[in-house]
Design a protein around this motif. Sequence first.
Motif, PDB file in Angstrom:
ATOM      1  N   LYS A  85       4.124   7.149  -5.267  1.00  0.00           N
ATOM      2  CA  LYS A  85       5.681   6.934  -5.941  1.00  0.00           C
ATOM      3  C   LYS A  85       6.199   5.923  -5.190  1.00  0.00           C
ATOM      4  O   LYS A  85       6.501   5.656  -4.184  1.00  0.00           O
ATOM      5  N   ARG A  86       6.615   4.945  -6.324  1.00  0.00           N
ATOM      6  CA  ARG A  86       7.530   3.735  -5.904  1.00  0.00           C
ATOM      7  C   ARG A  86       8.989   4.270  -5.830  1.00  0.00           C
ATOM      8  O   ARG A  86       9.678   5.049  -6.602  1.00  0.00           O
ATOM      9  N   PRO A  88       0.908  -0.992  -0.005  1.00  0.00           N
ATOM     10  CA  PRO A  88      -0.136   0.065   0.003  1.00  0.00           C
ATOM     11  C   PRO A  88       0.860   1.245   0.143  1.00  0.00           C
ATOM     12  O   PRO A  88       1.908   1.193   0.542  1.00  0.00           O
ATOM     13  N   SER A  89       0.259   2.339  -0.518  1.00  0.00           N
ATOM     14  CA  SER A  89       1.128   3.521  -0.685  1.00  0.00           C
ATOM     15  C   SER A  89       0.596   4.230   0.752  1.00  0.00           C
ATOM     16  O   SER A  89      -0.335   4.107   1.438  1.00  0.00           O
ATOM     17  N   VAL A  90       1.898   5.053   1.061  1.00  0.00           N
ATOM     18  CA  VAL A  90       1.819   5.713   2.278  1.00  0.00           C
ATOM     19  C   VAL A  90       1.625   6.980   2.051  1.00  0.00           C
ATOM     20  O   VAL A  90       2.199   7.629   1.205  1.00  0.00           O
ATOM     21  N   TYR A  99      12.538  -0.677  -0.383  1.00  0.00           N
ATOM     22  CA  TYR A  99      11.709   0.022  -1.089  1.00  0.00           C
ATOM     23  C   TYR A  99      10.435   0.225  -0.378  1.00  0.00           C
ATOM     24  O   TYR A  99      10.220  -0.068   0.753  1.00  0.00           O
ATOM     25  N   THR A 100       9.719   1.334  -0.636  1.00  0.00           N
ATOM     26  CA  THR A 100       8.245   1.549  -0.272  1.00  0.00           C
ATOM     27  C   THR A 100       7.555   2.336  -1.406  1.00  0.00           C
ATOM     28  O   THR A 100       8.069   2.543  -2.357  1.00  0.00           O
ATOM     29  N   ILE A 101       6.224   2.413  -1.003  1.00  0.00           N
ATOM     30  CA  ILE A 101       5.603   3.492  -2.018  1.00  0.00           C
ATOM     31  C   ILE A 101       4.999   4.618  -1.114  1.00  0.00           C
ATOM     32  O   ILE A 101       4.028   4.297  -0.142  1.00  0.00           O
TER      33      ILE A 101
END
Length: 95
Positions: free
Chosen positions: A79-80, A42-44, A73-75
Amino acid sequence: MKRILVAVSAALFASGTAFAQSSTTVVIPGEVRTYVTEQEVPSVTYDGDIVVGSELPSSVEVHTIPSNNDYAYTIVNKKRVIVNPQTRKIIEIVK
């Protein structure tokens, strides 16, 4: 006078070296980029700037990459991003 010149030269050399180190480009392995693009997390939402070099706060969860622990990594804000897991600084925004 000679000591002053040596001190000034040393200071200029040191600042040039620091500048060169901060402007180097990180080459991320292709398999890392592929892994990051294939993951569904999920995007934060985050109010800060999402730019290369910015540091994510500890409240933003980053995910490790099993085959390469030099990257995470994260989103964020849809934006990844690839980050350095030790510093939490953004290394790349994946397009």
